[in-house]
Structures are given as C-alpha cells and as structure tokens.
Design a protein around this motif. Structure first.
Motif, PDB file in Angstrom:
ATOM      1  N   GLU A   1     -57.306   0.972  16.998  1.00  0.00           N
ATOM      2  CA  GLU A   1     -55.908   0.422  16.733  1.00  0.00           C
ATOM      3  C   GLU A   1     -55.214   1.892  17.066  1.00  0.00           C
ATOM      4  OE1 GLU A   1     -56.048  -2.565  12.899  1.00  0.00           O
ATOM      5  OE2 GLU A   1     -55.303  -1.414  11.873  1.00  0.00           O
TER       6      GLU A   1
ATOM      7  N   VAL B   1     -50.682   2.526  17.378  1.00  0.00           N
ATOM      8  CA  VAL B   1     -50.053   2.596  16.482  1.00  0.00           C
ATOM      9  C   VAL B   1     -49.745   4.496  16.760  1.00  0.00           C
ATOM     10  CG1 VAL B   1     -49.128   3.004  14.702  1.00  0.00           C
ATOM     11  CG2 VAL B   1     -50.736   1.212  14.535  1.00  0.00           C
TER      12      VAL B   1
ATOM     13  N   LEU C   1     -47.553   4.946  20.118  1.00  0.00           N
ATOM     14  CA  LEU C   1     -46.482   4.054  19.883  1.00  0.00           C
ATOM     15  C   LEU C   1     -45.391   5.075  19.119  1.00  0.00           C
ATOM     16  CD1 LEU C   1     -47.584   0.380  20.578  1.00  0.00           C
ATOM     17  CD2 LEU C   1     -45.176   1.565  22.256  1.00  0.00           C
ATOM     18  N   PHE C   2     -45.905   5.198  18.579  1.00  0.00           N
ATOM     19  CA  PHE C   2     -44.913   6.353  17.678  1.00  0.00           C
ATOM     20  C   PHE C   2     -44.396   7.611  18.405  1.00  0.00           C
ATOM     21  CE2 PHE C   2     -43.493   8.782  14.244  1.00  0.00           C
ATOM     22  CZ  PHE C   2     -43.366   8.644  12.903  1.00  0.00           C
TER      23      PHE C   2
END
Lengths: 144, 144
Positions: free
Chosen positions: A49, A53, A56-57
């Motif tokens: 997870e 994140v 993609l950030f």
C-alpha cells in the motif's frame, strides 16, 4: 546572479504544497515527505500500500513540469548549477542526509513543523544552518 | 480512489514547487545567500505551506479516526533528538547549499532535463539507497 523577489507566487505555491500535504494525509494517511516516499521505491519493502501511494505521488511530481509546459507554453524558468562534479556530490549528500536524518524540506520543514514535532524543528534548523554556511563558503570564501 | 488522490497530491505538490520558484535552484541558493544576493521568497513558500498544513493536519487528526482511503494515519512516533537525526540533517543541508536542490524540486525539475539535474537526481537516489542500507530498521516509521 540575483533573482526576482516573488512573495505572492511563492506564498500561493507554498499554500498548494500545504494543500497537497493535507490531501495526502486525508486520503492515504501519510506524510508528504518526498525523501521518505522516494526511498520506498528504491528498496524492497513488504508494504504494498505504501509503495503504491509513493509511486503515484512521485509520478504526479514528475508530471507537474510537463503539465506546466502544456498549459503555459513554457517550461518552468530555472537556472541549475552547471558544475557537474559539484552537482554529483550535492545529490549524494542530499539523498544520503535526507534518508539518514529521516526527512527533508517537505517531511521535516513542512509536515513535521506543522505537527509541532521537536525532531523536525531541530532537523530544519540544522539543515538551514548548514545550507547557509555552505553557500557562504562556496560563494564568498571560495568564490565558485 | 487512494491511488487517484496520491497522483493528484503529487501533481499539486509539483505545481506548487514550480509556481513558488522552489524548483529553481538559483532562487533557493539566493535564499540561502544571506551575505549576497538574498531573495527572501522561499520564506513565503514555507510560511504558506505551514499555514495550510498545520491547521489541516490538526483538524484531520482531531476530527477523524482514520483517513478516507486507508486504515490509519501513519505518523512518526520518535521523539528524541539523536545524532542520526541531526547528523543526517547537517549533511542534507550541505548538499542543499551546494546544488540548490532538495528531493522534491529535483524530481519536479527532472523532465526539464537541465544537465545539472540529470547528474543530481541519480546521485541523490544512490545516496538515499545507501542511507537506507546503513539504516537500522528501528527508525523506519520516522521516515518523512
């Protein structure tokens, strides 16, 4: 070489950075610390997870300048030092120091100080101080 | 949805960096050059970011049990000012003062592809990797 003082653009840009940090905390529950997010992509971790994140950030960060180019017609104005040996050393120190010290300008300087973290305040004062001294030495003592 | 918001957060962060001038090393170095061509703009970036992040984080963590798209808020818990934190921050500051880039602006500026950036980013990633390899796992939650 002097640069133009831009209080309003800088304030607004800073507020966007803050809005991004709040958005990431509100949705993914994570600190928008760039060194922390980036280093997750370089090492094998078990937390899928967090890696998702982070990936993609960072992708969003990489898309910002091209989007700026598309909407304004120009790449962001910048002047990057062209002493490549110096930039190689600078990169190594920035990357190592940020991860070793658990954060950089965003994680400690923005998110940590906003949480009232004494560690982040101490880290921010420390890197501000060594950065100011470094610029003084490089520009005014060595004259690079 | 978590993924969409992570991408959006990164994008807003990067656009904020570009608008604020922080993605331009010349502006960063001038901010740090108190004895020379000082440009105070970056104080406004940090001020603007904290002015949004501090109340945003406070509201979120006070009003909500958990983020919208994750099980919990991932917040650093370390409290002590250890040599690692301050040493890492000091090294980070020296690199920041040499190159004018910290991790977020360097990644944001990467697509503009200035030669200095193309040298800085790979050595920064190498430094991060090295620091994580030498890091003891106990501080992992504090990575920002």
């Amino acid at each position: 070489m002097p640069t133009e003082f831009t209080p309003w653009a800088s304030l607004l840009g800073g507020m966007m950075i803050g809005a991004s940090a709040v958005l990431l905390m509100a949705t993914a529950g994570r600190i928008a610390g760039i060194s922390g997010l980036t280093v997750r992509l370089l090492t094998r971790g078990d937390d899928g997870e967090a890696r998702g994140v982070s990936a993609l950030f960072v992708l969003g960060l990489l898309l910002a300048a091209p989007l700026w180019r598309l909407t304004t017609g120009d790449w962001p104005v910048q002047s990057v030092p062209d002493n490549l040996g110096l930039m190689a050393v600078a990169g190594l120190l920035v990357g190592f120091g940020a991860v070793y010290g658990s954060g950089c300008t965003s994680g400690h300087g923005v998110c940590g100080i906003s949480r009232g973290s004494p560690r982040s305040l101490a880290a921010t004062l420390t890197f501000m101080a060594t950065a100011v001294v470094t610029v003084f030495v490089v520009r005014h003592l060595i004259g690079l | 949805m978590r993924q969409v918001f992570a991408l959006l957060s990164g994008l807003i962060f990067g656009l904020g960096l570009v608008l604020s001038g922080m993605a331009n090393p010349a502006k960063v170095l001038n901010f740090l050059d108190l004895a020379g061509s000082w440009d105070p703009s970056l104080a406004f970036v940090m001020g603007g970011a904290i002015a949004v992040t501090a109340p945003g984080f406070a509201l979120l963590t006070r009003r909500r049990e958990r983020p919208l798209h994750a099980a919990r808020f991932h917040l650093p818990t370390a409290r002590d000012l250890d040599p690692r934190l301050l040493g890492g921050a000091a090294v980070f500051g020296v690199g920041w003062g040499l190159g004018g880039f910290c991790p977020g602006p360097a990644l944001t500026a990467l697509p503009v592809a200035a030669t200095g950036t193309l040298v800085f980013v790979p050595t920064m990633l190498a430094g991060m990797w090295l620091a994580r390899r030498t890091a003891t796992p106990r501080r992992r939650s504090a990575a920002a």
